[in-house]
Design an enzyme around this catalytic site. Structure first.
Site, PDB file in Angstrom:
ATOM      1  N   LYS A   1       0.831  -1.207   0.000  1.00 26.91           N
ATOM      2  CA  LYS A   1       0.000   0.000   0.000  1.00 26.91           C
ATOM      3  C   LYS A   1       0.864   1.254   0.000  1.00 26.91           C
ATOM      4  O   LYS A   1       2.039   1.233   0.376  1.00 26.91           O
ATOM      5  CB  LYS A   1      -0.999  -0.055   1.162  1.00 26.91           C
ATOM      6  CG  LYS A   1      -2.088  -1.096   0.836  1.00 26.91           C
ATOM      7  CD  LYS A   1      -3.194  -1.216   1.833  1.00 26.91           C
ATOM      8  CE  LYS A   1      -4.188  -2.276   1.320  1.00 26.91           C
ATOM      9  NZ  LYS A   1      -5.185  -2.684   2.310  1.00 26.91           N
TER      10      LYS A   1
ATOM     11  N   ARG B   1      -2.736 -10.387   4.897  1.00 21.01           N
ATOM     12  CA  ARG B   1      -3.095 -10.534   3.480  1.00 21.01           C
ATOM     13  C   ARG B   1      -1.987  -9.881   2.662  1.00 21.01           C
ATOM     14  O   ARG B   1      -1.802  -8.665   2.744  1.00 21.01           O
ATOM     15  CB  ARG B   1      -4.441  -9.835   3.251  1.00 21.01           C
ATOM     16  CG  ARG B   1      -4.957  -9.902   1.825  1.00 21.01           C
ATOM     17  CD  ARG B   1      -6.247  -9.091   1.705  1.00 21.01           C
ATOM     18  NE  ARG B   1      -6.762  -9.125   0.357  1.00 21.01           N
ATOM     19  CZ  ARG B   1      -6.320  -8.357  -0.641  1.00 21.01           C
ATOM     20  NH1 ARG B   1      -5.358  -7.486  -0.427  1.00 21.01           N
ATOM     21  NH2 ARG B   1      -6.847  -8.456  -1.843  1.00 21.01           N
TER      22      ARG B   1
HETATM   23  N1  PMM Z   1      -7.043  -4.557   0.712  1.00 21.05           N
HETATM   24  C1  PMM Z   1      -7.305  -4.629  -0.601  1.00 21.05           C
HETATM   25  C2  PMM Z   1      -8.268  -5.534  -1.089  1.00 21.05           C
HETATM   26  N2  PMM Z   1      -8.930  -6.369  -0.259  1.00 21.05           N
HETATM   27  N3  PMM Z   1      -9.334  -7.168   1.916  1.00 21.05           N
HETATM   28  C3  PMM Z   1      -9.092  -7.111   3.224  1.00 21.05           C
HETATM   29  N4  PMM Z   1      -9.761  -7.927   4.065  1.00 21.05           N
HETATM   30  N5  PMM Z   1      -8.185  -6.245   3.763  1.00 21.05           N
HETATM   31  C4  PMM Z   1      -7.474  -5.372   2.988  1.00 21.05           C
HETATM   32  O1  PMM Z   1      -6.675  -4.584   3.531  1.00 21.05           O
HETATM   33  C5  PMM Z   1      -7.716  -5.386   1.577  1.00 21.05           C
HETATM   34  C6  PMM Z   1      -8.666  -6.315   1.069  1.00 21.05           C
HETATM   35  C7  PMM Z   1      -6.579  -3.720  -1.550  1.00 21.05           C
HETATM   36  O2  PMM Z   1      -5.396  -4.277  -2.017  1.00 21.05           O
HETATM   37  P1  PMM Z   1      -5.234  -5.025  -3.443  1.00 21.05           P
HETATM   38  O3  PMM Z   1      -5.853  -4.135  -4.488  1.00 21.05           O
HETATM   39  O4  PMM Z   1      -3.773  -5.189  -3.640  1.00 21.05           O
HETATM   40  O5  PMM Z   1      -5.908  -6.353  -3.376  1.00 21.05           O
END
Ligand code: PMM
Length: 270
Positions: free
Chosen positions: A209, A249
């Site tokens: 991020k 994650r």
């Molecule tokens: N961040 C993203 C997408 N899904 N789900 C959860 N539970 N927590 C998060 O912090 C989260 C998520 C955004 O990141 P990406 O676009 O790289 O998937």
């Protein structure tokens, strides 16, 4: 039990961190298998980019992206979660073999989500959320971000339980980067104990991020690109693990697995 690693599998053309790389079902499945080999405990399959300003795919498009990939990975024995805000997608994903529903809106985006999760009976990740991606960075005002996020998540718990979701299905996530400035993300990471004290498993998503990309960069300078944020991500995995969280994650599974080995070795030597 140690902290679990949830590997990110974005089947999208436009995610901020890995947009387009795993967009065909074949490429997505192959990448999922690679993440499993690296030690991922869970694969989080998503078909909608949540980066600030992203357009939402229509439902059919989202289904076409994720369902074949989930089916294939579940068949191969993976523990799959579906990253979706749509109840219909969650329901079909569970039918295709997903065993966790991860909703960045915590059930707020789709009024049917609570019912689907209640009847599926699967674990449900409830993330702190203040609106869709085109709005969220205008909603970054907090009195005390840790107190406010804990309170908002507690309200989600009450609402979801009132709609039939069981308490023991719930996993809470502070939603780093969602309606949050860098300082908010650092405060939440510094106070994961407050979130833990709500009494639910906690999932943390810092991976690649923007706030990690700005570390060490002077004001106004170019942040490091997403792919160069994995070392910082692994460092946050250590912090999360020391706080005793249920899961992290991440995109780069190998570095977080290594980081968790360090934590386990130090714990064993205490
Ligand atoms: N961040 C993203 C997408 N899904 N789900 C959860 N539970 N927590 C998060 O912090 C989260 C998520 C955004 O990141 P990406 O676009 O790289 O998937």
């Amino acid at each position: 039990m140690g902290t679990l690693v949830m590997g990110v599998l974005n089947v999208t053309p436009d995610s901020f961190s890995d947009g387009g790389r795993w967009f065909t079902p074949g490429a997505a499945v192959a990448h999922g298998m690679h993440l499993l080999e690296q030690g991922a405990d869970i694969l989080d399959v998503g078909g909608e980019s949540t980066r600030p300003g992203a357009d939402r795919p229509i439902e059919e498009e989202e289904l076409d992206r994720v369902i074949p990939v989930i089916r294939e990975l579940a068949r191969a024995g993976a523990r799959v979660s579906v990253d979706t805000m749509r109840a219909s997608v969650a329901a079909q994903a569970v039918e295709a073999g997903a065993v966790i529903v991860n909703d960045v809106s915590g059930g707020l985006a789709d009024p049917q989500m609570a019912g689907v999760v209640a009847s599926a009976g699967v674990p449900f990740v409830v993330m702190h959320w203040r609106g869709h991606s085109e709005l969220m960075q205008d909603r970054t005002s907090y009195d005390d971000v840790v107190v406010d996020v804990c309170r908002a998540l507690s309200e989600r718990v009450s609402d979801l339980c009132a709609r039939g979701v069981a308490r023991d299905q719930l996993i809470l996530d502070p939603g780093l980067g969602f309606a949050k400035l860098a300082g908010h993300n650092w405060s939440l990471l510094a106070h994961l104990d407050a979130l833990q004290s709500l009494g639910f498993p906690v999932l943390v998503g810092t991976s690649r991020k923007a706030f990690l990309g700005r570390l060490g960069i002077p004001e106004g300078g170019e942040p490091r690109p997403p792919a160069q944020r994995d070392v910082a991500t692994a460092a946050t995995t250590v912090i999360a693990a020391l706080a005793g969280v249920w899961g992290v994650r991440v995109h780069d599974v190998a570095s977080s697995i290594d980081a968790l080995r360090v934590v386990a070795a130090v714990e064993a030597a205490r």
